[in-house]
Design an enzyme around this catalytic site. Structure first.
Site, PDB file in Angstrom:
ATOM      1  N   ARG A   1      26.934 -38.011-103.711  1.00  0.00           N
ATOM      2  CA  ARG A   1      26.374 -37.410-102.567  1.00  0.00           C
ATOM      3  C   ARG A   1      26.215 -36.154-102.698  1.00  0.00           C
ATOM      4  O   ARG A   1      27.248 -35.202-103.148  1.00  0.00           O
ATOM      5  CB  ARG A   1      27.396 -37.492-101.222  1.00  0.00           C
ATOM      6  CG  ARG A   1      27.189 -38.809-100.777  1.00  0.00           C
ATOM      7  CD  ARG A   1      27.744 -39.048 -99.394  1.00  0.00           C
ATOM      8  NE  ARG A   1      28.973 -38.049 -99.111  1.00  0.00           N
ATOM      9  CZ  ARG A   1      29.445 -37.966 -97.769  1.00  0.00           C
ATOM     10  NH1 ARG A   1      29.085 -38.537 -96.653  1.00  0.00           N
ATOM     11  NH2 ARG A   1      30.584 -37.275 -97.385  1.00  0.00           N
TER      12      ARG A   1
ATOM     13  N   THR B   1      23.266 -31.887 -98.281  1.00  0.00           N
ATOM     14  CA  THR B   1      22.450 -32.810 -97.699  1.00  0.00           C
ATOM     15  C   THR B   1      23.122 -33.866 -97.392  1.00  0.00           C
ATOM     16  O   THR B   1      22.528 -34.871 -96.350  1.00  0.00           O
ATOM     17  CB  THR B   1      21.158 -32.929 -98.343  1.00  0.00           C
ATOM     18  OG1 THR B   1      21.477 -33.671 -99.555  1.00  0.00           O
ATOM     19  CG2 THR B   1      20.439 -31.610 -98.789  1.00  0.00           C
TER      20      THR B   1
ATOM     21  N   ASP C   1      38.688 -37.967 -99.363  1.00  0.00           N
ATOM     22  CA  ASP C   1      37.498 -38.259-100.714  1.00  0.00           C
ATOM     23  C   ASP C   1      38.207 -39.270-101.481  1.00  0.00           C
ATOM     24  O   ASP C   1      39.227 -39.139-102.398  1.00  0.00           O
ATOM     25  CB  ASP C   1      37.303 -37.054-101.333  1.00  0.00           C
ATOM     26  CG  ASP C   1      36.159 -37.175-102.333  1.00  0.00           C
ATOM     27  OD1 ASP C   1      36.262 -38.112-103.091  1.00  0.00           O
ATOM     28  OD2 ASP C   1      35.460 -36.531-102.303  1.00  0.00           O
TER      29      ASP C   1
ATOM     30  N   ASP D   1      38.300 -38.779-105.374  1.00  0.00           N
ATOM     31  CA  ASP D   1      39.213 -37.912-105.838  1.00  0.00           C
ATOM     32  C   ASP D   1      40.709 -38.538-105.710  1.00  0.00           C
ATOM     33  O   ASP D   1      41.472 -38.131-106.437  1.00  0.00           O
ATOM     34  CB  ASP D   1      39.143 -36.804-104.835  1.00  0.00           C
ATOM     35  CG  ASP D   1      38.200 -35.623-105.347  1.00  0.00           C
ATOM     36  OD1 ASP D   1      37.486 -35.888-106.543  1.00  0.00           O
ATOM     37  OD2 ASP D   1      37.706 -35.149-104.609  1.00  0.00           O
TER      38      ASP D   1
HETATM   39  C1  PRP Z   1      31.521 -41.222-101.752  1.00  0.00           C
HETATM   40  C2  PRP Z   1      31.916 -42.855-101.376  1.00  0.00           C
HETATM   41  C3  PRP Z   1      30.491 -43.389-101.518  1.00  0.00           C
HETATM   42  C4  PRP Z   1      29.874 -42.330-100.702  1.00  0.00           C
HETATM   43  C5  PRP Z   1      29.806 -42.685 -99.218  1.00  0.00           C
HETATM   44  O1  PRP Z   1      31.246 -40.873-102.917  1.00  0.00           O
HETATM   45  O2  PRP Z   1      32.765 -43.347-102.689  1.00  0.00           O
HETATM   46  O3  PRP Z   1      29.907 -43.710-102.427  1.00  0.00           O
HETATM   47  O4  PRP Z   1      30.480 -41.211-100.960  1.00  0.00           O
HETATM   48  O5  PRP Z   1      29.033 -41.670 -98.600  1.00  0.00           O
HETATM   49  P1  PRP Z   1      27.698 -42.105 -97.893  1.00  0.00           P
HETATM   50  O6  PRP Z   1      27.854 -43.227 -97.218  1.00  0.00           O
HETATM   51  O7  PRP Z   1      27.303 -40.840 -96.855  1.00  0.00           O
HETATM   52  O8  PRP Z   1      26.578 -42.282 -98.748  1.00  0.00           O
HETATM   53  P2  PRP Z   1      30.709 -39.450-103.684  1.00  0.00           P
HETATM   54  O9  PRP Z   1      29.521 -39.222-103.499  1.00  0.00           O
HETATM   55  O10 PRP Z   1      32.039 -38.458-102.956  1.00  0.00           O
HETATM   56  O11 PRP Z   1      31.079 -39.997-105.238  1.00  0.00           O
HETATM   57  P3  PRP Z   1      32.312 -40.075-106.127  1.00  0.00           P
HETATM   58  O12 PRP Z   1      32.562 -41.514-105.772  1.00  0.00           O
HETATM   59  O13 PRP Z   1      31.739 -39.781-107.572  1.00  0.00           O
HETATM   60  O14 PRP Z   1      33.479 -39.290-105.636  1.00  0.00           O
HETATM   61  N1  URA Z   2      33.164 -40.237 -99.026  1.00  0.00           N
HETATM   62  C1  URA Z   2      34.530 -40.225 -99.171  1.00  0.00           C
HETATM   63  O1  URA Z   2      35.167 -40.494-100.208  1.00  0.00           O
HETATM   64  N2  URA Z   2      34.997 -40.261 -97.971  1.00  0.00           N
HETATM   65  C2  URA Z   2      34.455 -39.777 -96.799  1.00  0.00           C
HETATM   66  O2  URA Z   2      35.078 -39.746 -95.848  1.00  0.00           O
HETATM   67  C3  URA Z   2      33.096 -39.949 -96.745  1.00  0.00           C
HETATM   68  C4  URA Z   2      32.456 -40.148 -97.877  1.00  0.00           C
END
Ligand code: PRP
Ligand code: URA
Length: 209
Positions: free
Chosen positions: A104, A108, A200, A203
């Protein structure tokens, strides 16, 4: 909402509460995500097709049901969805695993694709897409779009925590898929994080940040 199932088993709810706690460390967090995925998978896979096969017991030969058709495909959305894969594989060890890499944009909140690979022939498989967090729904919608573009048909989406906004967006964009969530939280905050959520997920699973 007939294509949405909230899997509110007490064991799932209990484990989600421990996930939410900011003092839960990486080790325990990772184990819990896997356990919750297994418990959710048990329910979400209850419609897997069966076929009778011939088996010789020590007593006699009988016809007895086994999972039919092409092997299941588990498709985690990277990174955090990876944390749920072993929970599903514990139930279906022969499943194939695809990957969809999305992150993400921090400003944005739109998803960006960086890696995608699906097991062939994807059109003949039940596909379980995993991602612990369904926030705005952008990543989930993009992942399912991608799978459908490559021929995927029978798609199940599994998320541990969903925001109402993301759930609605995914349901509207893809009314033909089955969505399974462990809990529907209150709302998103100004940074598109789920409230109360668990922070997150990527993380916390991988111990980054
Ligand atoms: C997080 C989570 C989802 C997304 C959800 O991933 O694991 O994939 O955000 O958000 P959305 O519904 O608003 O799209 P992130 O983009 O943080 O990547 P990561 O898993 O690599 O940390
Ligand atoms: N992605 C995450 O990991 N946590 C949230 O709360 C939203 C998006």
């Amino acid at each position: 909402m007939e294509n949405v199932t909230v899997l509110n088993h007490p064991l799932i709810q209990h484990k989600i509460s421990i996930l939410r706690d900011k003092n839960t460390g990486t080790n325990e967090f990772r184990a819990l995500v896997e356990e919750i995925a297994m418990l959710m998978g048990y329910e979400a896979l209850r419609d897997l097709p069966l076929q009778d096969v011939k088996v010789e017991t020590p007593i006699e030969t009988c016809m007895t049901p086994m999972i039919a058709g092409k092997k299941l495909a588990v498709v985690p959305i990277l990174r955090a969805g990876l944390g749920m894969v072993n929970g599903i594989l514990a139930l279906v060890p022969s499943a194939k695993v695809g990957h969809i890499g999305l992150y993400r944009d921090e400003v944005t909140h739109e998803p960006h694709e960086y890696y995608c690979k699906l097991p062939d022939p994807i059109e003949l498989r039940t596909i379980v897409v995993t991602d612990p967090m369904l926030a705005t729904g952008g990543s989930a919608v993009a992942a399912v779009n991608f799978i459908k573009e490559h021929g995927g048909k029978k798609i199940k989406f599994m998320s541990i925590i969903a925001a109402p906004e993301g759930l609605e967006r995914l349901r509207k964009a893809h009314p033909d898929i089955q969505i399974y969530v462990g809990h529907v939280d209150r709302c998103l905050n100004e940074n598109a994080y789920i409230c109360p959520g668990l922070g997150d997920a990527g993380d916390r699973i991988f111990g980054t940040k």
